[in-house]
Design a protein around this motif. Sequence first.
Motif, PDB file in Angstrom:
ATOM      1  N   TYR A 130      29.756  92.358 105.402  1.00 48.56           N
ATOM      2  CA  TYR A 130      30.295  93.032 106.592  1.00 48.56           C
ATOM      3  C   TYR A 130      31.380  92.199 107.264  1.00 48.56           C
ATOM      4  O   TYR A 130      32.416  92.710 107.666  1.00 48.56           O
ATOM      5  CB  TYR A 130      29.175  93.339 107.586  1.00 48.56           C
ATOM      6  CG  TYR A 130      28.106  94.222 106.991  1.00 48.56           C
ATOM      7  CD1 TYR A 130      28.346  95.579 106.774  1.00 48.56           C
ATOM      8  CD2 TYR A 130      26.878  93.684 106.625  1.00 48.56           C
ATOM      9  CE1 TYR A 130      27.375  96.396 106.198  1.00 48.56           C
ATOM     10  CE2 TYR A 130      25.900  94.493 106.055  1.00 48.56           C
ATOM     11  CZ  TYR A 130      26.161  95.847 105.849  1.00 48.56           C
ATOM     12  OH  TYR A 130      25.193  96.636 105.280  1.00 48.56           O
ATOM     13  N   CYS A 131      31.131  90.896 107.406  1.00 47.10           N
ATOM     14  CA  CYS A 131      32.088  90.076 108.152  1.00 47.10           C
ATOM     15  C   CYS A 131      32.619  88.891 107.347  1.00 47.10           C
ATOM     16  O   CYS A 131      33.484  88.164 107.826  1.00 47.10           O
ATOM     17  CB  CYS A 131      31.444  89.588 109.453  1.00 47.10           C
ATOM     18  SG  CYS A 131      30.154  88.373 109.172  1.00 47.10           S
ATOM     19  N   GLY A 132      32.100  88.669 106.147  1.00 47.43           N
ATOM     20  CA  GLY A 132      32.606  87.587 105.309  1.00 47.43           C
ATOM     21  C   GLY A 132      32.079  86.212 105.674  1.00 47.43           C
ATOM     22  O   GLY A 132      32.509  85.204 105.113  1.00 47.43           O
ATOM     23  N   SER A 133      31.140  86.148 106.611  1.00 46.61           N
ATOM     24  CA  SER A 133      30.592  84.863 107.029  1.00 46.61           C
ATOM     25  C   SER A 133      29.650  84.291 105.974  1.00 46.61           C
ATOM     26  O   SER A 133      28.994  85.020 105.231  1.00 46.61           O
ATOM     27  CB  SER A 133      29.828  85.053 108.345  1.00 46.61           C
ATOM     28  OG  SER A 133      29.092  83.883 108.639  1.00 46.61           O
ATOM     29  N   GLY A 134      29.583  82.974 105.935  1.00 47.89           N
ATOM     30  CA  GLY A 134      28.639  82.304 105.039  1.00 47.89           C
ATOM     31  C   GLY A 134      27.424  81.804 105.788  1.00 47.89           C
ATOM     32  O   GLY A 134      26.549  81.157 105.222  1.00 47.89           O
ATOM     33  N   GLN A 135      27.365  82.115 107.091  1.00 50.27           N
ATOM     34  CA  GLN A 135      26.224  81.679 107.913  1.00 50.27           C
ATOM     35  C   GLN A 135      25.089  82.672 107.790  1.00 50.27           C
ATOM     36  O   GLN A 135      24.811  83.452 108.698  1.00 50.27           O
ATOM     37  CB  GLN A 135      26.639  81.548 109.371  1.00 50.27           C
ATOM     38  CG  GLN A 135      27.470  80.313 109.602  1.00 50.27           C
ATOM     39  CD  GLN A 135      27.561  79.961 111.076  1.00 50.27           C
ATOM     40  OE1 GLN A 135      26.981  80.622 111.920  1.00 50.27           O
ATOM     41  NE2 GLN A 135      28.290  78.917 111.369  1.00 50.27           N
ATOM     42  N   THR A 136      24.471  82.631 106.636  1.00 49.16           N
ATOM     43  CA  THR A 136      23.435  83.613 106.345  1.00 49.16           C
ATOM     44  C   THR A 136      22.182  82.904 105.871  1.00 49.16           C
ATOM     45  O   THR A 136      22.257  81.770 105.415  1.00 49.16           O
ATOM     46  CB  THR A 136      23.911  84.561 105.229  1.00 49.16           C
ATOM     47  OG1 THR A 136      24.209  83.782 104.062  1.00 49.16           O
ATOM     48  CG2 THR A 136      25.156  85.336 105.635  1.00 49.16           C
ATOM     49  N   GLU A 172      23.885  85.554 110.492  1.00 48.23           N
ATOM     50  CA  GLU A 172      23.815  85.075 111.880  1.00 48.23           C
ATOM     51  C   GLU A 172      25.047  85.476 112.673  1.00 48.23           C
ATOM     52  O   GLU A 172      24.999  85.621 113.886  1.00 48.23           O
ATOM     53  CB  GLU A 172      23.692  83.546 111.900  1.00 48.23           C
ATOM     54  CG  GLU A 172      22.315  83.079 111.521  1.00 48.23           C
ATOM     55  CD  GLU A 172      22.157  81.572 111.669  1.00 48.23           C
ATOM     56  OE1 GLU A 172      23.159  80.842 111.513  1.00 48.23           O
ATOM     57  OE2 GLU A 172      21.032  81.147 111.958  1.00 48.23           O
ATOM     58  N   ASN A 173      26.139  85.648 111.979  1.00 46.61           N
ATOM     59  CA  ASN A 173      27.398  85.955 112.648  1.00 46.61           C
ATOM     60  C   ASN A 173      27.446  87.383 113.198  1.00 46.61           C
ATOM     61  O   ASN A 173      27.717  87.596 114.380  1.00 46.61           O
ATOM     62  CB  ASN A 173      28.561  85.699 111.687  1.00 46.61           C
ATOM     63  CG  ASN A 173      29.905  85.794 112.392  1.00 46.61           C
ATOM     64  OD1 ASN A 173      30.089  85.232 113.468  1.00 46.61           O
ATOM     65  ND2 ASN A 173      30.816  86.519 111.795  1.00 46.61           N
ATOM     66  N   CYS A 174      27.150  88.372 112.359  1.00 41.56           N
ATOM     67  CA  CYS A 174      27.197  89.770 112.824  1.00 41.56           C
ATOM     68  C   CYS A 174      25.806  90.391 112.972  1.00 41.56           C
ATOM     69  O   CYS A 174      25.681  91.551 113.337  1.00 41.56           O
ATOM     70  CB  CYS A 174      28.079  90.604 111.908  1.00 41.56           C
ATOM     71  SG  CYS A 174      27.387  90.877 110.261  1.00 41.56           S
TER      72      CYS A 174
END
Length: 114
Positions: A92-98, A75-77
Amino acid sequence: MHELGTINYVIDTVEDLCVENSLTQVGSVTLEVGEVSGIIPQFLEEYWLYAREKTKFLKEAELKIEPIEAITYCENCQKTYPTMKYAKICPYCGSGQTYLLRGNEYIIKEIEAM
Ligand SMILES: [Zn+2]
């Protein structure tokens, strides 16, 4: 016992289709199985051989299993990536909002009449 439930569902569905379409024997059933569905193909095959004996239309039917690659969306990138490799953290961006887009399902792809 994921696999037993899956096989029962597949057999019930295919037998209903046989009645609806006046088929007498099924040669093979192709089942697509998601990589993260928790279903183990080897167990499916074992249950299949046992369960098909009790069917009307599937006694000789072969079970073909094809994998569905699991894909996760970030969701982030807003990129997608293979779930099996990176799990819940976006590479890609290290976010956990997936969240998982696909790979958790199973689908009857093809039924071949004899
Ligand atoms: Zn990302």
